[in-house]
Design a protein around this motif. Structure first.
Motif, PDB file in Angstrom:
ATOM      1  N   ASN A   1     -22.601 -10.727   6.353  1.00  0.00           N
ATOM      2  CA  ASN A   1     -22.688 -10.178   4.999  1.00  0.00           C
ATOM      3  C   ASN A   1     -21.430  -9.382   4.651  1.00  0.00           C
ATOM      4  O   ASN A   1     -20.875  -9.527   3.557  1.00  0.00           O
ATOM      5  N   LEU A   2     -20.994  -8.547   5.584  1.00  0.00           N
ATOM      6  CA  LEU A   2     -19.793  -7.749   5.344  1.00  0.00           C
ATOM      7  C   LEU A   2     -18.572  -8.643   5.173  1.00  0.00           C
ATOM      8  O   LEU A   2     -17.739  -8.415   4.283  1.00  0.00           O
ATOM      9  N   GLU A   3     -18.482  -9.673   5.996  1.00  0.00           N
ATOM     10  CA  GLU A   3     -17.351 -10.603   5.882  1.00  0.00           C
ATOM     11  C   GLU A   3     -17.371 -11.328   4.537  1.00  0.00           C
ATOM     12  O   GLU A   3     -16.316 -11.575   3.944  1.00  0.00           O
ATOM     13  N   MET A   4     -18.569 -11.651   4.047  1.00  0.00           N
ATOM     14  CA  MET A   4     -18.684 -12.288   2.726  1.00  0.00           C
ATOM     15  C   MET A   4     -18.143 -11.369   1.632  1.00  0.00           C
ATOM     16  O   MET A   4     -17.563 -11.836   0.645  1.00  0.00           O
ATOM     17  N   GLY A   5     -18.336 -10.059   1.816  1.00  0.00           N
ATOM     18  CA  GLY A   5     -17.830  -9.098   0.838  1.00  0.00           C
ATOM     19  C   GLY A   5     -16.322  -9.060   0.770  1.00  0.00           C
ATOM     20  O   GLY A   5     -15.739  -8.618  -0.225  1.00  0.00           O
ATOM     21  N   ALA A   6     -15.667  -9.543   1.837  1.00  0.00           N
ATOM     22  CA  ALA A   6     -14.202  -9.510   1.908  1.00  0.00           C
ATOM     23  C   ALA A   6     -13.591 -10.878   1.633  1.00  0.00           C
ATOM     24  O   ALA A   6     -12.473 -11.165   2.053  1.00  0.00           O
ATOM     25  N   TYR A   7     -14.327 -11.727   0.897  1.00  0.00           N
ATOM     26  CA  TYR A   7     -13.852 -13.112   0.712  1.00  0.00           C
ATOM     27  C   TYR A   7     -12.511 -13.187  -0.011  1.00  0.00           C
ATOM     28  O   TYR A   7     -11.779 -14.161   0.126  1.00  0.00           O
ATOM     29  N   ILE A   8     -12.144 -12.162  -0.775  1.00  0.00           N
ATOM     30  CA  ILE A   8     -10.859 -12.214  -1.496  1.00  0.00           C
ATOM     31  C   ILE A   8      -9.689 -11.761  -0.616  1.00  0.00           C
ATOM     32  O   ILE A   8      -8.538 -11.879  -1.009  1.00  0.00           O
TER      33      ILE A   8
ATOM     34  N   ASP B   1      -6.140 -12.076   4.902  1.00  0.00           N
ATOM     35  CA  ASP B   1      -5.624 -11.633   6.197  1.00  0.00           C
ATOM     36  C   ASP B   1      -6.788 -11.183   7.091  1.00  0.00           C
ATOM     37  O   ASP B   1      -7.475 -10.212   6.786  1.00  0.00           O
ATOM     38  N   LYS B   2      -7.015 -11.896   8.216  1.00  0.00           N
ATOM     39  CA  LYS B   2      -8.144 -11.578   9.103  1.00  0.00           C
ATOM     40  C   LYS B   2      -8.037 -10.184   9.703  1.00  0.00           C
ATOM     41  O   LYS B   2      -9.047  -9.497   9.896  1.00  0.00           O
ATOM     42  N   ASN B   3      -6.821  -9.755  10.013  1.00  0.00           N
ATOM     43  CA  ASN B   3      -6.633  -8.406  10.545  1.00  0.00           C
ATOM     44  C   ASN B   3      -6.987  -7.352   9.504  1.00  0.00           C
ATOM     45  O   ASN B   3      -7.541  -6.304   9.835  1.00  0.00           O
ATOM     46  N   GLU B   4      -6.688  -7.654   8.254  1.00  0.00           N
ATOM     47  CA  GLU B   4      -7.030  -6.730   7.171  1.00  0.00           C
ATOM     48  C   GLU B   4      -8.548  -6.639   7.000  1.00  0.00           C
ATOM     49  O   GLU B   4      -9.094  -5.568   6.745  1.00  0.00           O
ATOM     50  N   VAL B   5      -9.227  -7.773   7.182  1.00  0.00           N
ATOM     51  CA  VAL B   5     -10.696  -7.775   7.095  1.00  0.00           C
ATOM     52  C   VAL B   5     -11.290  -6.908   8.199  1.00  0.00           C
ATOM     53  O   VAL B   5     -12.205  -6.110   7.963  1.00  0.00           O
ATOM     54  N   LYS B   6     -10.758  -7.043   9.433  1.00  0.00           N
ATOM     55  CA  LYS B   6     -11.241  -6.226  10.553  1.00  0.00           C
ATOM     56  C   LYS B   6     -11.010  -4.742  10.287  1.00  0.00           C
ATOM     57  O   LYS B   6     -11.878  -3.902  10.546  1.00  0.00           O
ATOM     58  N   LYS B   7      -9.832  -4.431   9.773  1.00  0.00           N
ATOM     59  CA  LYS B   7      -9.494  -3.037   9.459  1.00  0.00           C
ATOM     60  C   LYS B   7     -10.437  -2.493   8.393  1.00  0.00           C
ATOM     61  O   LYS B   7     -10.945  -1.372   8.496  1.00  0.00           O
ATOM     62  N   ARG B   8     -10.701  -3.328   7.380  1.00  0.00           N
ATOM     63  CA  ARG B   8     -11.583  -2.900   6.296  1.00  0.00           C
ATOM     64  C   ARG B   8     -12.999  -2.686   6.814  1.00  0.00           C
ATOM     65  O   ARG B   8     -13.683  -1.737   6.414  1.00  0.00           O
ATOM     66  N   MET B   9     -13.450  -3.553   7.719  1.00  0.00           N
ATOM     67  CA  MET B   9     -14.794  -3.406   8.264  1.00  0.00           C
ATOM     68  C   MET B   9     -14.941  -2.094   9.028  1.00  0.00           C
ATOM     69  O   MET B   9     -15.955  -1.404   8.928  1.00  0.00           O
TER      70      MET B   9
END
Length: 241
Positions: free
Chosen positions: A100-107, A110-118
């Motif tokens: 669900n959290l990853e779906m929120g970052a669909y825009i 950058d995978k590293n940016e998604v991890k950082k955001r999580m």
């Protein structure tokens, strides 16, 4: 002077031929919580949906940081930095919390940016960390609401629109959700909050709007609305200030 992040000017909006909002002037400043309250059917949720392009704007304007976004598509509005948490169906029940959290970052590509955001989001919602691999459908109502807000935060919005986030929650989760909303604001996000619990919603707000039959009946500092005996009795079901 702080910037007006979202503003509506003489907004008339509704669904099909049904007009719900009649000339709404509304604004929210940067890093402010503005609480929208009023009786059922007064147009509170429709105002959010008109800002998002879900409800049809018949006349008037919606501005985001001074730019006209009237009747813009929801996906484009999301990419501009406007997050939305609807009242119902706000998580993917058949996906895990992490998914669900990853779906929120669909825009975010950058995978590293998604991890950082999580990691940043889990700092605000630490209870979700131990549930990352749990299906969202197995969460309690309060936990789902936390996940819905966390997922909206994943895209790093500058403003979040929250539609009755405490509806049907236990008193414990009502206070927890409202405290998290303050925490999100303190992280730099502007909040527009539609809240059925007028007293609690106004207690965390900087300013408030009282909507009645699709019009602004009163606006001012949230504390002033709470302490106004006539407003409280007439429109908000508050017996005393």
């Amino acid at each position: 002077m702080p910037e007006k992040v979202i503003e509506t000017i003489n907004l008339v909006a509704g669904y099909g031929k049904m007009v719900i909002l009649h000339g709404i002037d509304f604004y929210v400043y940067e890093k402010e919580i503005v609480t929208i309250v009023g009786p059922n059917g007064s147009g509170k949720s429709t105002l959010l949906k008109a800002i998002l392009g879900i409800a049809k704007v018949i006349s008037g304007k919606v501005l985001y940081k001074g730019k006209d976004i009237t009747n813009e598509r929801l996906d484009r509005i999301s990419r501009m930095g406007i997050g939305y948490v609807p009242q119902t169906n706000n998580v993917f029940t058949n996906l895990t919390v992490k998914e669900n959290l990853e779906m929120g970052a669909y825009i975010i590509k950058d995978k590293n940016e998604v991890k950082k955001r999580m990691e940043e989001v889990l700092e605000i919602f630490p209870d979700l960390r131990v549930r990352l691999n749990q299906l969202a459908g197995s969460l309690s109502g309060g936990e789902r609401q936390m996940l819905a807000m966390a997922r909206a935060l994943m895209a790093k919005p500058s403003v979040m629109l929250l539609d009755e986030p405490t509806a049907a929650l236990s008193p414990k989760y009502v206070d927890l959700v409202l405290n998290k909303i303050k925490e999100i604001r303190d992280s730099g996000v502007t909040i527009i909050l539609v809240e059925q619990n007028a007293r609690k919603g106004l207690e965390i707000g900087d300013r408030g709007y009282v909507l009645v039959t699709g019009k602004v009946a009163y606006t001012g500092p949230a504390r002033e609305i709470l302490e106004h005996p006539e407003i409280g009795k007439l429109y908000l079901g508050l017996k005393e200030a």
